[in-house]
Scaffold this motif. Structure first.
Motif, short mmCIF file in Angstrom:
data_model
loop_
_atom_site.label_atom_id
_atom_site.label_comp_id
_atom_site.label_asym_id
_atom_site.label_seq_id
_atom_site.Cartn_x
_atom_site.Cartn_y
_atom_site.Cartn_z
N GLY A 197 24.33 45.20 41.81
CA GLY A 197 25.06 44.28 42.67
C GLY A 197 25.89 43.28 41.87
O GLY A 197 27.02 42.96 42.22
N ARG A 198 25.32 42.78 40.79
CA ARG A 198 26.05 41.84 39.94
C ARG A 198 27.24 42.53 39.28
O ARG A 198 28.31 41.93 39.14
N ALA A 199 27.05 43.77 38.88
CA ALA A 199 28.16 44.51 38.27
C ALA A 199 29.31 44.65 39.27
O ALA A 199 30.49 44.50 38.92
N TYR A 200 28.97 44.93 40.54
CA TYR A 200 30.00 45.03 41.57
C TYR A 200 30.68 43.68 41.79
O TYR A 200 31.90 43.60 42.02
N SER A 201 29.89 42.59 41.74
CA SER A 201 30.46 41.25 41.91
C SER A 201 31.43 40.92 40.78
O SER A 201 32.50 40.34 40.99
N PHE A 202 31.06 41.31 39.55
CA PHE A 202 31.95 41.08 38.40
C PHE A 202 33.25 41.87 38.58
O PHE A 202 34.34 41.37 38.25
N ALA A 203 33.11 43.09 39.10
CA ALA A 203 34.31 43.91 39.33
C ALA A 203 35.20 43.25 40.39
O ALA A 203 36.43 43.23 40.26
N ALA A 204 34.57 42.69 41.44
CA ALA A 204 35.33 42.00 42.49
C ALA A 204 36.05 40.80 41.91
O ALA A 204 37.19 40.48 42.31
N GLU A 205 35.43 40.10 40.96
CA GLU A 205 36.08 38.96 40.32
C GLU A 205 37.35 39.39 39.59
O GLU A 205 38.38 38.70 39.67
N GLN A 206 37.28 40.51 38.90
CA GLN A 206 38.45 40.97 38.16
C GLN A 206 39.60 41.34 39.12
O GLN A 206 40.77 41.05 38.85
N ILE A 207 39.23 41.95 40.25
CA ILE A 207 40.25 42.27 41.25
C ILE A 207 40.86 40.98 41.79
O ILE A 207 42.08 40.87 41.96
N ALA A 208 40.00 40.00 42.06
CA ALA A 208 40.47 38.72 42.61
C ALA A 208 41.37 38.00 41.61
O ALA A 208 42.39 37.40 42.00
N LEU A 209 41.01 38.03 40.33
CA LEU A 209 41.84 37.37 39.32
C LEU A 209 43.24 37.98 39.27
O LEU A 209 44.24 37.26 39.13
N ARG A 210 43.31 39.30 39.39
CA ARG A 210 44.63 39.94 39.41
C ARG A 210 45.40 39.56 40.67
O ARG A 210 46.62 39.37 40.63
N ARG A 211 44.66 39.46 41.78
CA ARG A 211 45.29 39.06 43.04
C ARG A 211 45.84 37.63 42.94
O ARG A 211 46.96 37.35 43.36
N VAL A 212 45.04 36.73 42.36
CA VAL A 212 45.47 35.34 42.20
C VAL A 212 46.67 35.27 41.26
O VAL A 212 47.62 34.51 41.49
N ALA A 213 46.63 36.05 40.19
CA ALA A 213 47.76 36.07 39.25
C ALA A 213 49.04 36.51 39.96
O ALA A 213 50.12 35.97 39.70
N ASP A 214 48.91 37.49 40.86
CA ASP A 214 50.09 37.94 41.63
C ASP A 214 50.59 36.83 42.55
O ASP A 214 51.80 36.61 42.67
N LEU A 215 49.65 36.13 43.21
CA LEU A 215 50.04 35.06 44.12
C LEU A 215 50.76 33.94 43.37
O LEU A 215 51.78 33.43 43.81
N VAL A 216 50.20 33.57 42.21
CA VAL A 216 50.81 32.50 41.41
C VAL A 216 52.13 32.96 40.82
O VAL A 216 53.10 32.19 40.74
N GLY A 217 52.20 34.24 40.44
CA GLY A 217 53.41 34.75 39.82
C GLY A 217 54.62 34.77 40.74
O GLY A 217 55.77 34.71 40.27
#
Length: 335
Positions: free
Chosen positions: A50-70
């Motif tokens: 479950g933690r591994a999946y949460s870490f993966a979700a964080e990486q997806i979210a970081l890319r999403r945030v980078a797109d929003l900011v970009g």
């Protein structure tokens, strides 16, 4: 002789039965412990997965945030329908959801102080006044609001001198189960419950409106992501000058593409009559540095929740200079 042999056979049978009973108890205990150990190992494996999946979700979210900011580093709006929306995570043998929210739209308790030098905190009177005003707008008695605001500022500042309506060491030492104020930044809003005057009822009322961000900068809202029902956060910026109704009207009249600047916001509708000081006007910003990612993962009977704080600036002074980063992570529901 026959009677003696019969007694011996009876004693032998009784010994055998007793031995079998003892062995049965030992076997049952061993089996029970083996079952428990198997379940613990399985639960640990589920948590790790479950933690591994949460870490993966964080990486997806970081890319999403980078797109929003970009898209526009100077402005973050609701474009893209990202705020508060549940995104489904395609997980094998399980299910999960991830939700991004704006962590800037709250009263940061750590803004009650200013970090004059590293590790040294002094009270910020303007922040204390705004916190008291927010509580008043939420229906808290004015005197109680001022007392709690002063005590909270004293809880965080570095000195041991009672501020106006505040509380320092002497007050807490006199309480049952005496303790001392932290004299440091709050790491979680639950610390507010230890402050003098904060009752469970008051804490429950304030909880949806407060946060404990890892910075002591003055509160800076994002008027492009604030919902009209969050109008008290805007009204608190100018105690006694701006009503909740006026703030709600300004948020409801927000252009589809958001306000382009703080100046445009203060010039809109009922706010045009106001002339806020520059530092206060800038507290109504058009971008967000802090975002919250909440991830829920379910695998079989296991359930795991993580709450991650994202710095959209990546530690830089402004957005777009560095990639977003995770600065804090909590496991389980927060109190």
């Amino acid at each position: 002789m026959n009677r003696g042999q019969s007694d011996e056979r009876g004693a032998a049978l009784l010994s055998v039965l007793l031995l079998v009973a003892v062995m049965a108890v030992i076997a049952a205990t061993a089996l029970d412990r083996l079952t428990l150990a198997t379940r613990i190992a399985g639960s640990a494996a589920t948590v790790d997965q479950g933690r591994a999946y949460s870490f993966a979700a964080e990486q997806i979210a970081l890319r999403r945030v980078a797109d929003l900011v970009g898209r526009d580093p100077a402005k973050l709006t609701l474009a893209g329908d990202w705020l508060g929306r549940d995104f489904t995570l395609p997980l094998p043998n399980g299910q999960g959801t991830a939700r991004l929210t704006d962590a800037s739209n709250c009263f940061n308790l750590n803004s009650l102080v200013a970090e004059t030098i590293p590790g040294r905190f002094t009270q910020r009177p303007g922040g204390t006044g705004q916190f008291a005003e927010l509580m008043t707008l939420l229906g808290v008695n004015t005197d109680e609001a001022r007392m709690v605001a002063g005590a909270t500022a004293d809880w965080i500042d570095s000195d041991s001198v009672d501020g106006p309506l505040g509380a320092e060491d002497g007050v807490y030492r006199s309480l049952p189960g005496s303790y001392l104020p932290a004299n440091r930044k709050m790491a979680d809003i639950s610390e507010l419950r230890a402050v003098r005057g904060v009752t469970p009822k008051l804490y429950a009322r304030l909880k949806p409106w407060i946060c404990a961000l890892p910075a002591t900068d003055p509160v800076k809202l994002n008027i492009n992501t604030l919902a009209p029902e969050q109008a008290p956060l805007v009204a608190m910026l100018l105690p006694g000058q701006l009503t909740v109704a006026e703030a709600r009207a300004a948020l409801a009249a927000r252009p589809a593409g958001g306000y382009g600047s703080s100046v445009r916001f203060w010039e809109s509708g009922p706010l045009a009559r106001l002339d806020p000081p520059t530092d206060v006007a800038e507290q109504a910003g058009v971008t967000s540095r802090w975002l919250i990612l909440k991830t829920d993962v379910t695998m079989g009977d296991g359930f795991l929740t993580s709450v991650s704080l994202i710095d959209a600036n990546g530690g830089a002074p402004s957005a777009g200079q560095m990639p977003p980063v995770i600065v804090r992570r909590d496991w389980g529901e927060t109190d």
